[in-house]
Write a protein that holds these residues in place. Structure first.
Motif, PDB file in Angstrom:
ATOM      1  N   VAL A  69       0.861  -1.181   0.000  1.00 28.66           N
ATOM      2  CA  VAL A  69       0.000   0.000   0.000  1.00 28.66           C
ATOM      3  C   VAL A  69       0.898   1.231   0.000  1.00 28.66           C
ATOM      4  O   VAL A  69       2.119   1.118   0.049  1.00 28.66           O
ATOM      5  N   SER A  70       0.302   2.402  -0.059  1.00 31.03           N
ATOM      6  CA  SER A  70       1.090   3.631   0.047  1.00 31.03           C
ATOM      7  C   SER A  70       0.285   4.651   0.831  1.00 31.03           C
ATOM      8  O   SER A  70      -0.783   5.076   0.401  1.00 31.03           O
ATOM      9  N   MET A  71       0.783   4.983   2.003  1.00 27.89           N
ATOM     10  CA  MET A  71       0.077   5.928   2.869  1.00 27.89           C
ATOM     11  C   MET A  71       0.716   7.310   2.746  1.00 27.89           C
ATOM     12  O   MET A  71       1.884   7.416   2.384  1.00 27.89           O
ATOM     13  N   PRO A  72      -0.030   8.345   3.064  1.00 26.79           N
ATOM     14  CA  PRO A  72       0.541   9.694   2.948  1.00 26.79           C
ATOM     15  C   PRO A  72       1.710   9.925   3.903  1.00 26.79           C
ATOM     16  O   PRO A  72       1.792   9.300   4.962  1.00 26.79           O
ATOM     17  N   VAL A  73       2.611  10.803   3.509  1.00 28.04           N
ATOM     18  CA  VAL A  73       3.692  11.249   4.392  1.00 28.04           C
ATOM     19  C   VAL A  73       3.108  12.180   5.459  1.00 28.04           C
ATOM     20  O   VAL A  73       3.480  12.117   6.620  1.00 28.04           O
ATOM     21  N   VAL A  74       2.188  13.032   5.030  1.00 30.29           N
ATOM     22  CA  VAL A  74       1.568  14.006   5.940  1.00 30.29           C
ATOM     23  C   VAL A  74       0.390  13.324   6.648  1.00 30.29           C
ATOM     24  O   VAL A  74      -0.489  12.768   5.995  1.00 30.29           O
ATOM     25  N   GLN A  75       0.398  13.351   7.975  1.00 33.22           N
ATOM     26  CA  GLN A  75      -0.626  12.652   8.752  1.00 33.22           C
ATOM     27  C   GLN A  75      -1.351  13.615   9.687  1.00 33.22           C
ATOM     28  O   GLN A  75      -0.721  14.457  10.302  1.00 33.22           O
ATOM     29  N   VAL A 113      -2.015   5.380  11.164  1.00 33.26           N
ATOM     30  CA  VAL A 113      -2.717   5.456   9.880  1.00 33.26           C
ATOM     31  C   VAL A 113      -3.200   4.069   9.452  1.00 33.26           C
ATOM     32  O   VAL A 113      -4.351   3.896   9.053  1.00 33.26           O
TER      33      VAL A 113
END
Lengths: 570, 570
Positions: A69-75, A113
Motif C-alpha cells: 500500500v502507500s500511505m501519505p507522508v503528511v498525517q 494510519v
C-alpha cells in the motif's frame, strides 16, 4: 550504460564533515549529495543501488504474502492524539500546520494510519490475517543528524503491519517475517544477525533486531560462536558459571582500606582479581523512599534495562543519591557490601556463585574479605543483573558469547493490542463476538542498508559491493579507445554481448587516463572489471580483475565472455 | 493472485463527498481511501495501477536518456530565497520549521534543488546535456483539495530537469521529451493531445501541456479536426476570416439605444446578429493613468492572457474603472466605440474584418450603425485579442477548430535561464568562457493519470481499464467452487496456466454469490473475464466476456487458454 551518457562525479578528497567510512565513500563515489543537515539527494549511481535493495525487499515481502500500500507522508494530528503518541513522541516528530492552521505531522512511522484504515475496512476474522507494507520516505527530525544517510532526517523505509484475530496468528506471521528478513539480508550478501531485542517505546511483547555486523556499528551484539543465538547486549541473558558454588574456605575478616573508592583501587590495594570482589549499587525501589541494593561481581557491569524490569525496582531505573545511602546504610558508595544490610538485596547470578569474596563493610574505608553467602549474609534473591561479556557461556547452552558491533537495519515487533486497543480496532470472531485485533509491525531501513553494506565491505580504494547491490555488475574499461580502432571495436562488441545477456554492464568510454578510470571504478566498487588494451589485444588477450583480487589476470579474448559470465554466476 | 489472499474492499454506495466519477469509482472499487482532506492512502489494488503507470513513465524516461535521481521532500528555505520564489509562491508552498526553528518547505517542485546540485557537479559543456528525473511524492497545500487524487495535497509526480550549454540543445531535448510524453500516453492507451500552453508562473519561452480528453476536464482544449494542431484555448491563435474585408455598403448613422447596456440587448433591440457588432473594452496602459481601448466582435470574448502580453498594455491585465472611462471618453461601458476615440485603439483580427458594423457612439445610450474601418475610424493596430470558438479556422491552415475538455497530466517547459541565472548555474564553454546553462523542465502527474484514465474510460458498472493500466489483466471467476470439484480443478489449472505464461491473473476464489463477484470485477474494471460454471463445464465450455462486451461468449474449454491469450495480445 556508457559513462559518457551517465553521471559519474567522484571526489578525490574525503569531505571534511564525513565521520564514518560509508558517508565518506558515498560522497566520494558520487552516490549522494548533501542538501542540508540530514537531507540527501541520491544521484543516479546511488539511486541504482537503493532501487536494487528496494526490489529485493519488495520481492521478499510479496513472497511472504504481504500486500503493498502507500500511505501519505503528511498525517493528521487527530490519529496521533487517539493513540496517545501526539503527546508522548518527542521533537523527532516533525509537527506542521497547514494553511488552515490544522495540525499535522510528517510520518516517522505509520501505526496510527494503518490501524485507522484496517479498522474501517476489516470487519470479520475471515479477512485476517492481513499484512500490509509500504516502501516510503519517512521523516524524523533528528536532533543531530549524522553519518550521512545512516542517521538522516529523510530516509527510505519499508514498514509492514500485520493484523490478526488472535495471538497465535500473530506469532505465525512474526515467524514468516523473521524468515523473510533473513532472506532479504542473505540475498543482499550481507553478514548479519537477527538478535533478540528490547521492545522499547514502540511497545509489545517480543522483538528482534536485524544487524549488519560492522566495526562502526552503534550497537553491541552478543552471539554464540557455536549456535544461532544472538541478542542485543542489552537483552542477552547472562548465565551463571557452571557447577555448584565453591564451599567457603576462608574466614571473614575486616580490612582497613584507606582512600579506596573503586573496584580497581580495591583490587590493586589488596592484590586480588576484581572477579573475586563484589560491588554493591543502590537504586530506588518501587515505593517512594525505598532503596534496593544490587550486588554484582567487581568486574561486571550493571545492565540497567534488565534491572528496571525487575519487581520491586523503580522503572525507569534511578540510582540512589549518596547522601540518602549514607543516611540509610551508614557508609558511602565505595564501602558498601551485602553483609548486615537493612534494605532488600538482589544478587546477580555470577556474584551469587562466588565464595571467599571481598566486599565493603558498610563503614567508610573498611572492607571485608573471605565473605561467603549464607554463612555471612543471606542470599535471598538472585537475578540476572549484568551485561554479558565475551567468553560468557551462551544462554542456549551452546558455545560461548562473542561481542561484535552491529548496525540495525531491521526490526520486527509483536505489538499485540497496544494500538488496536487505543484505537478500537476490532473484528467479529467466529462466534460473532467482537475481539480486539492483534498487531505486528516490521521495519527495514532500506537506505540504511546501503550504508551498512559499505561499512562492512570496503578497502582503502573504495567500496566493494556485494553482487546483488552493485550499481553495475561489470565494467569494461577500454584504454585509448579514441585512438585505437581495435580497442574500440572489441570493447563495444563485448559491451553489447554482455548487455544482450542481461548483464548490468558499464562501458567506461570517457576520454580519461587509465589510472583515473581504474581509480573511479574501484572507488565506485564495481565487482568485475575487464580492461581492453592495445598491447594485450594484439596477442588476443584481455585483462580481468575482480574487485577483491590483488592482481589482474589475462584471459584469452575468445574465452572472456564465458569466463566472466561464470564469475557473475550466470 | 487469489482474491482470498488479496484485499478487495468494494463499496456498494457512492460516497457522498465524491463529486467526479473517477473519485467515486476509485473509492467504490477500493483503490484509495481518504485519510484527511486531500490526503489519500493507496490500497493494494490502486497502488498496483499506480505502479504500472510509474513503470511506463520510468521506462520512457530512461529510453530518452534521462537519469533517475531522488531529491528530498523537505527543502531548505535558503534555495527558494535565492531563486526568489520563497516570497513569490503562495500558501500552496507548505512552509515548516524544524526543531531548531530553521525554515524549510515541502517540495511542490524541485527547480531550486536540482539547479543547486547541477551547479555544484557540472563544470564543463562536455558534461552536457544532462537530463535528470525523479518519481516522487510532492506536497502542495491546495486551498480546496477536491476530486480525490485529481487535486490532492500529496501526489506522485515525475519531474525531470534538463541542462544545456546553449538554447539549441535545449530545443533538441525538448523535442525528445515531447516524443517521450506522447509515447507514455500512447502506451497507457489514453486519448490525449499535446497542446501549446502558457508558461505561466514557472516562466520560460515555450511550453506544451499534455491533456487526457474527458468531459469532466477542467481545461478547454482547441484542436484541429484535420491536423495535429492543439492548444489550450488560452493560447490558441484566433485567425481572421479568410479573404479581404468586404467593402462598405452602408452609411454611418446614429441610433438611439435607450436602456441598452450589453451586446445581447443591442442585438435584440436592433434585430441584428451580434457578429455584425463590435464591443469596446478599456484597459490600463503600460504607463500610469494611460487607457487603451480593445475592440472585439460582439460575439467574441477577450482572451486576457493574449491581451496582457501586448506592448502598451499593463501586465497583469487591469480593466479600467467606469468612472475613469466616462471622464476620459464621455460615455459609460455600454456605449463605447472606436469612432472618434482619443486613446490608443487595438482591434481584434476578426473585428477588423467587419464592414457596416454597429458600435457605441461614445455617448450614453447612443450607437452607430453602418460603421466601416478606415472610412469612419482609423484601423491603426490589429492584434489577436480573442478566445477561439468552435468552427474557427485552425491556425495551421488545416481544418477547423474543435473544443473539448481535457485533464492536464503532463507539462513541458523551456525554462531558458530563469533559474540558472538567479542561482548562478554556469559551465565553461569550448572556449573556456563561462556561460549560464539553459534549462528545461518536464512534469507528469503520475497519480493524476490514474484518475484521468477512469474519467475517460468507465460505464455505469464501473471502471474500464486500458490494458496497460489494469491492476489485473484477467479474472477467472469459478462459480460454486466450494461445492464443485470439477469447477475448482478447472479454475485452478487455468489460473496456473495463465500465471506461468506471465499473465497478471486474478482467481476470484471468494465464497460469494456469482452476482457479487461479477459486480465487483466489473467495478474494478478488469479487462477480461473467464467464468467457470458447472453446467457449461459439463459440456466442455467456459464463458468469456471482455469488459466492454455486451454479452458473454462460450468458448470450448480446450481453446480457452489460446483464445484469451490472443485477446491479451500475447
Amino acid at each position: 550504460m556508457r559513462t559518457s551518457e551517465y553521471l559519474i562525479t567522484t571526489l578525490k578528497e574525503t569531505p571534511a564533515d564525513a565521520e564514518v567510512i560509508s558517508h565518506q565513500l558515498m560522497l566520494r563515489a558520487g552516490l549522494i549529495r548533501k542538501l542540508a543537515s540530514g537531507l540527501y539527494t541520491w544521484l543516479p549511481l546511488g539511486l541504482k543501488v537503493l532501487r536494487k535493495v528496494e526490489n529485493v525487499v519488495r520481492e521478499e515481502m510479496e513472497a511472504a504474502g504481504a500486500l503493498e500500500v502507500s500511505m501519505p507522508v503528511v498525517q493528521p494530528a487527530e490519529l496521533w492524539q487517539e493513540s496517545g503518541r501526539w503527546e508522548q513522541y518527542g521533537p523527532e516528530l516533525l509537527r506542521i500546520q497547514d494553511r488552515h492552521s490544522r495540525d499535522f505531522c510528517l510520518g516517522p512511522t505509520h501505526e496510527e494510519v494503518i490501524t485507522d484504515i484496517v479498522r474501517n475496512e476489516i470487519k470479520s476474522y475471515k479477512q485476517l490475517p492481513l499484512n500490509l507494507f509500504q516502501i516510503q520516505t519517512k521523516v524524523r527530525d533528528e536532533i543531530r543528524p549524522r553519518f550521512g544517510i545512516m542517521r538522516s532526517r529523510e530516509f527510505l523505509m519499508k514498514d509492514a503491519y500485520s493484523f490478526h484475530a488472535d495471538h497465535a496468528s500473530l506469532e505465525q506471521t512474526y515467524q514468516v517475517m523473521h524468515r523473510s528478513y533473513s532472506n532479504v539480508f542473505t540475498r543482499l550478501g550481507l553478514e548479519f544477525r537477527p538478535v533478540i531485542a528490547d521492545t522499547g517505546s514502540i511497545g509489545g511483547s517480543a522483538s528482534h533486531e536485524f544487524h549488519v555486523l560492522a566495526n562502526s556499528g552503534e550497537d553491541d551484539i552478543a552471539f554464540s560462536n557455536q549456535s544461532d543465538y544472538a541478542a542485543n547486549v542489552e537483552m542477552a541473558e547472562a548465565v551463571a558459571p557452571a557447577g555448584e558454588r565453591p564451599a567457603p574456605s576462608a574466614d571473614m575478616a575486616e580490612v582497613a582500606t584507606p582512600g579506596v573508592k573503586t573496584i580497581e583501587d580495591l583490587a590493586v590495594f589488596l592484590d586480588v582479581d576484581a572477579a573475586t570482589t563484589v560491588k554493591t549499587l543502590v537504586v530506588a525501589g518501587e515505593e517512594e523512599g525505598e532503596l534496593v541494593a544490587l550486588v554484582l561481581r567487581g568486574d561486571h557491569s550493571l545492565n540497567e534495562i534488565k534491572a528496571e524490569k525487575l519487581a520491586g525496582i523503580a522503572n525507569p531505573l534511578q540510582m540512589a543519591e549518596e547522601a540518602d545511602v549514607r543516611k540509610a546504610l551508614g557508609a558511602g558508595f565505595g564501602s558498601l557490601g551485602p553483609v548486615g544490610l537493612s534494605i532488600p538485596v538482589i544478587v546477580d547470578r555470577s556474584a551469587a556463585h562466588l565464595a571467599d569474596f571481598v566486599c565493603g563493610a558498610n563503614r567508610d574505608e573498611v572492607h571485608l574479605s573471605g565473605v561467603n553467602w549464607e554463612r555471612d549474609c543471606p542470599l535471598a534473591r538472585v537475578e540476572d543483573l549484568r551485561e554479558v561479556v565475551e567468553g560468557d557461556p551462551s544462554p542456549d547452552g551452546q558455545g560461548q558469547l562473542q561481542i561484535k558491533r552491529g548496525i540495525e537495519v531491521g526490526h520486527i515487533f509483536q505489538l499485540g493490542t497496544k494500538y488496536s486497543e487505543a484505537m478500537n480496532a476490532s473484528v467479529l470472531d467466529e462466534n460473532g463476538k467482537s475481539v480486539t485485533m492483534s498487531m505486528g509491525c516490521y521495519g527495514i531501513g532500506v537506505s540504511r542498508i546501503v550504508a551498512s553494506a559499505i561499512e562492512q565491505n570496503h578497502d582503502d580504494k573504495g567500496i566493494i559491493w556485494p553482487a546483488a547491490m552493485a550499481p553495475f555488475e561489470l565494467v569494461i574499461v577500454p584504454l585509448n579507445m579514441q585512438k585505437s580502432e581495435a580497442v574500440a571495436e572489441c570493447a563495444q562488441s563485448l559491451y553489447q554481448q554482455f548487455r544482450k545477456a542481461g548483464v548490468d554492464v558499464l562501458l567506461d568510454d570517457r576520454n580519461e587516463r587509465p589510472g583515473v578510470k581504474f581509480a573511479d571504478m574501484e572507488l565506485i566498487g564495481i565487482p568485475h572489471r575487464i580492461v581492453v588494451g592495445d598491447r594485450a589485444l594484439a596477442e588476443g588477450q584481455l585483462e580481468y580483475k575482480g574487485r577483491r583480487d590483488e592482481e589482474p589476470a589475462l584471459l584469452a579474448r575468445d574465452d572472456t565472455f564465458d569466463t566472466v559470465m561464470a564469475k557473475l554466476g550466470r
